[in-house]
Write a protein that holds these residues in place. Structure first.
Motif, short mmCIF file in Angstrom:
data_model
loop_
_atom_site.label_atom_id
_atom_site.label_comp_id
_atom_site.label_asym_id
_atom_site.label_seq_id
_atom_site.Cartn_x
_atom_site.Cartn_y
_atom_site.Cartn_z
N SER A 19 37.56 47.99 36.17
CA SER A 19 37.09 46.92 37.04
C SER A 19 38.06 46.66 38.19
O SER A 19 39.25 46.96 38.11
N GLU A 20 37.52 46.07 39.25
CA GLU A 20 38.37 45.68 40.37
C GLU A 20 39.42 44.68 39.92
O GLU A 20 40.57 44.73 40.36
N LYS A 21 39.04 43.78 39.03
CA LYS A 21 39.98 42.78 38.54
C LYS A 21 41.18 43.44 37.87
O LYS A 21 42.33 43.06 38.10
N THR A 22 40.93 44.46 37.04
CA THR A 22 42.03 45.15 36.35
C THR A 22 42.92 45.88 37.35
O THR A 22 44.14 45.80 37.26
N ARG A 24 43.38 45.13 40.46
CA ARG A 24 44.13 44.10 41.19
C ARG A 24 45.29 43.59 40.34
O ARG A 24 46.40 43.40 40.83
N GLN A 25 45.06 43.37 39.05
CA GLN A 25 46.12 42.90 38.15
C GLN A 25 47.27 43.89 38.05
O GLN A 25 48.44 43.48 37.95
N THR A 51 41.03 39.44 48.55
CA THR A 51 41.25 38.74 47.29
C THR A 51 42.69 38.91 46.83
O THR A 51 43.34 37.95 46.41
N ASP A 55 45.48 36.02 46.41
CA ASP A 55 46.20 35.83 45.14
C ASP A 55 47.71 35.83 45.33
O ASP A 55 48.43 35.16 44.58
#
Length: 185
Positions: A19-22, A24-25, A51, A55
């Protein structure tokens, strides 16, 4: 000062199958480790991902250089380096070293001070995770495929960082991602 270029998370998603979230993390974890490294005054993050920029904005000792659109690694690095005074020691750390331990980065940066230009190879020995340049020394880097051999050809000194060092373990494949996520949890 350390520059960390971060691709838009959607670009890393296709390569890593996550995922994009992962994605990014992973980049933000690298930034946090760099900020926590003794002796690092500021981390300059260059990204076209709004994003990620949001952040990181306001994080102590982090300055974000936003790109309107992705222009490639070389141009991203150049735009961030252009914001740093020439009389400052500079380093570029790629943003895919999520398991980075600040002490490992500090040791490599200390060793780099003995050379005008230096680099750290990834665990495979073919890529590069970190490039440095002394104050007043013209920047040279050749990130991308087979970058370790290209950095040697440019005359950069290879810092003898042990294979076990977290600085050498970047995330380029789904298997490396799985390993990083397992260790992170």
């Amino acid at each position: 000062m350390i520059v960390i270029p971060l691709k838009p998370a959607g670009a890393g998603k296709s390569r890593l199958g996550t995922s994009e979230k992962t994605v990014r993390q992973l980049g933000i974890a690298t930034v946090r480790a760099a900020v926590a490294t003794p002796g690092v005054r500021e981390v300059v993050v260059v990204t076209a991902d709004p994003t990620t920029a949001a952040d990181l904005t306001g994080m102590p000792r982090v300055r974000v250089v936003s790109e309107p659109a992705p222009r490639g690694l070389r141009l991203a690095i150049a735009s961030a380096l252009a914001t740093i005074p020439p009389g400052v020691r500079r380093a570029v750390l790629l943003g895919d070293v999520p398991r980075l331990v600040p002490a490992d980065l500090a040791r490599a940066l200390a060793q780099a001070t003995r050379h005008p230009r230096a680099f750290v190879a990834d665990a495979a020995g073919t890529g590069t995770t970190l490039v440095t340049a002394a104050p007043g020394v013209r920047w040279r880097s050749a990130f991308g495929r087979a970058s370790a051999s290209r950095h040697r050809a440019l005359g950069l000194h290879q810092i003898p960082v042990p294979l076990r060092s977290s600085l050498r373990h970047d995330v380029d494949t789904p298997a490396q991602l799985a390993k990083a996520l397992t260790r992170r949890g």
